[in-house]
Design a protein around this motif. Structure first.
Motif, PDB file in Angstrom:
ATOM      1  N   PHE A 220      16.215  55.667  35.905  1.00 25.54           N
ATOM      2  CA  PHE A 220      14.981  54.843  36.659  1.00 25.54           C
ATOM      3  C   PHE A 220      15.349  54.837  38.221  1.00 25.54           C
ATOM      4  O   PHE A 220      16.407  54.994  38.794  1.00 25.54           O
TER       5      PHE A 220
ATOM      6  N   VAL B  24      15.741  45.344  36.052  1.00 26.97           N
ATOM      7  CA  VAL B  24      16.346  46.277  34.907  1.00 26.97           C
ATOM      8  C   VAL B  24      16.961  45.005  34.013  1.00 26.97           C
ATOM      9  O   VAL B  24      16.880  45.275  32.653  1.00 26.97           O
TER      10      VAL B  24
ATOM     11  N   LEU C  88      10.586  49.503  28.676  1.00 26.36           N
ATOM     12  CA  LEU C  88      10.899  49.375  29.953  1.00 26.36           C
ATOM     13  C   LEU C  88       9.640  49.237  31.046  1.00 26.36           C
ATOM     14  O   LEU C  88       9.512  48.404  32.141  1.00 26.36           O
ATOM     15  N   GLU C  89       8.738  50.264  30.772  1.00 26.49           N
ATOM     16  CA  GLU C  89       7.747  50.214  31.562  1.00 26.49           C
ATOM     17  C   GLU C  89       6.686  48.939  31.646  1.00 26.49           C
ATOM     18  O   GLU C  89       6.248  48.427  32.411  1.00 26.49           O
TER      19      GLU C  89
ATOM     20  N   SER D 194       7.850  46.020  30.931  1.00 25.10           N
ATOM     21  CA  SER D 194       8.547  44.768  31.208  1.00 25.10           C
ATOM     22  C   SER D 194       8.405  45.018  32.555  1.00 25.10           C
ATOM     23  O   SER D 194       8.361  43.928  33.322  1.00 25.10           O
TER      24      SER D 194
ATOM     25  N   LEU E 168      10.749  57.083  35.790  1.00 23.52           N
ATOM     26  CA  LEU E 168      11.477  57.044  34.591  1.00 23.52           C
ATOM     27  C   LEU E 168      11.618  58.363  34.143  1.00 23.52           C
ATOM     28  O   LEU E 168      10.744  59.052  34.002  1.00 23.52           O
TER      29      LEU E 168
ATOM     30  N   ALA F  56      14.358  43.444  31.917  1.00 20.87           N
ATOM     31  CA  ALA F  56      13.932  44.306  31.192  1.00 20.87           C
ATOM     32  C   ALA F  56      14.647  44.262  29.772  1.00 20.87           C
ATOM     33  O   ALA F  56      14.226  44.240  28.757  1.00 20.87           O
ATOM     34  N   LEU F  57      15.990  44.653  30.191  1.00 18.13           N
ATOM     35  CA  LEU F  57      16.954  44.538  28.832  1.00 18.13           C
ATOM     36  C   LEU F  57      16.908  43.209  28.183  1.00 18.13           C
ATOM     37  O   LEU F  57      17.078  42.909  26.803  1.00 18.13           O
TER      38      LEU F  57
END
Length: 331
Positions: free
Chosen positions: A87, A108, A204-205, A207, A37, A111-112
């Motif tokens: 990413f 991704v 993010l990390e 997830s 990231l 994660a969102l």
């Protein structure tokens, strides 16, 4: 999808170093899967096959301190700043089944979703939320490994983005919107709770590591020295970003489902003497093999078709076919 992901905490905001780091990990760290990231400060990153002079308002970039750099993946130009999070997934290529862009986009969008943002994969390479683009993605294959990377527009500076990027009219064919500003969205405005960009990166990390074992990978002094060398010798050099193009006799362009393609040819004595290919198509291989094959071919549909025979066109041109390539030239 991964047995283990090695995470690299990349604190650099230098675009030349950051793109060099991706290539270094892709080409040297075999049999390992990585997640990076990272952020670039005020940069336009153009696709491997694009013409910087046509895609970027270079005068605006110079006056506003915006760097311009070419990446090794296909696709279109993007604007990065410190409210944009990037990413990178780098792993071995599964030769039996391969990977699609959706394989990498799925974690991704998940994660969102964990943050309450209903993101979906859309089109060739985008992630959208309620029809607004929040991410663009691209891939590159090298030595049996694959790099997949993308942007996440946490808080988009749509004004600066639309000023520095020269978006071609073909982009908007069959679209209901007519500008960069009206097509992009900011993730920060779609999350229910207030979040800083640092908190977004941490989310993010968390997830990404929920279903996959992760381990921090520390770059060694030798790693860093090699990345810095690659950044200095390749990515920061104008010869890489602003590729010189000799005068050509023929320039033809077309837009297909697989993207926009520009083909430039020099023809002498009814044969192709030189060929250059640009565009935002989603290639995973460099187009140089195709350019070399076309150079020397008879300048006719049959001659070009013979030159294309045996080439991995799906890797080189993404979703653009050989017949479309020929049609673009001779339509």
């Amino acid at each position: 999808m991964y047995k283990k992901l090695y995470r690299i905490h990349n604190k650099s905001t230098n675009p030349f170093y950051n793109l060099a780091l991706e290539e270094y990990i892709l080409t040297t760290k075999k049999n390992m899967s990585f997640l990076i990231l990272w952020q670039n400060n005020n940069t336009v990153v153009i696709g491997n096959n694009q013409n910087a002079w046509e895609e970027v308002n270079l005068d605006f970039a110079r006056k506003n301190g915006i760097s311009v750099v070419r990446r090794i993946t296909g696709g279109g130009a993007v604007y990065h700043d410190m409210n944009n999070v990037n990413f990178s997934f780098i792993t071995e290529l599964d030769e039996s089944g391969g990977f699609t862009i959706n394989d990498f986009v799925r974690p991704v969008t998940a994660a969102l979703s964990d943050m309450g943002v209903p993101a979906v994969a859309d089109g060739r390479n985008d992630i959208t939320v309620n029809g607004l683009k929040v991410s663009g993605n691209a891939q590159r294959i090298s030595g049996g490994r694959i790099l997949h990377h993308g942007t996440l527009l946490f808080k988009a500076d749509a004004q600066k983005m639309s000023s520095v990027l020269r978006v071609r009219p073909e982009k908007f064919v069959s679209k209901s919107t007519k500008s960069v500003k009206s097509r992009v969205g900011s993730i920060s405005e779609l999350i229910d709770k207030k979040m800083t960009v640092s908190e977004f990166i941490a989310a993010l990390e968390n997830s990404f590591s929920k279903d996959t074992p992760t381990e921090l990978y520390e770059l060694t002094p030798d790693d860093i020295a090699e990345v810095e060398r690659l950044a200095a010798e390749k990515y920061s050099r104008p010869e890489w970003t602003f590729r010189a193009v000799q005068p050509m006799d023929i320039k033809c362009s077309a837009k297909y489902d697989g993207g926009i393609i520009d083909i430039m040819l020099k023809v002498e004595n009814d044969r192709v003497a030189a060929c250059r290919i640009f565009g935002d198509f989603m290639s995973v291989d460099d187009p140089s093999a195709l350019e070399e094959a076309v150079a020397g071919a008879e300048f006719s549909p049959e001659g070009i078709r013979a030159a294309l025979s045996g080439l991995p066109l799906n890797n080189i041109l993404g979703g653009i076919t050989g017949e479309q390539f020929i049609e673009c030239i001779f339509k």
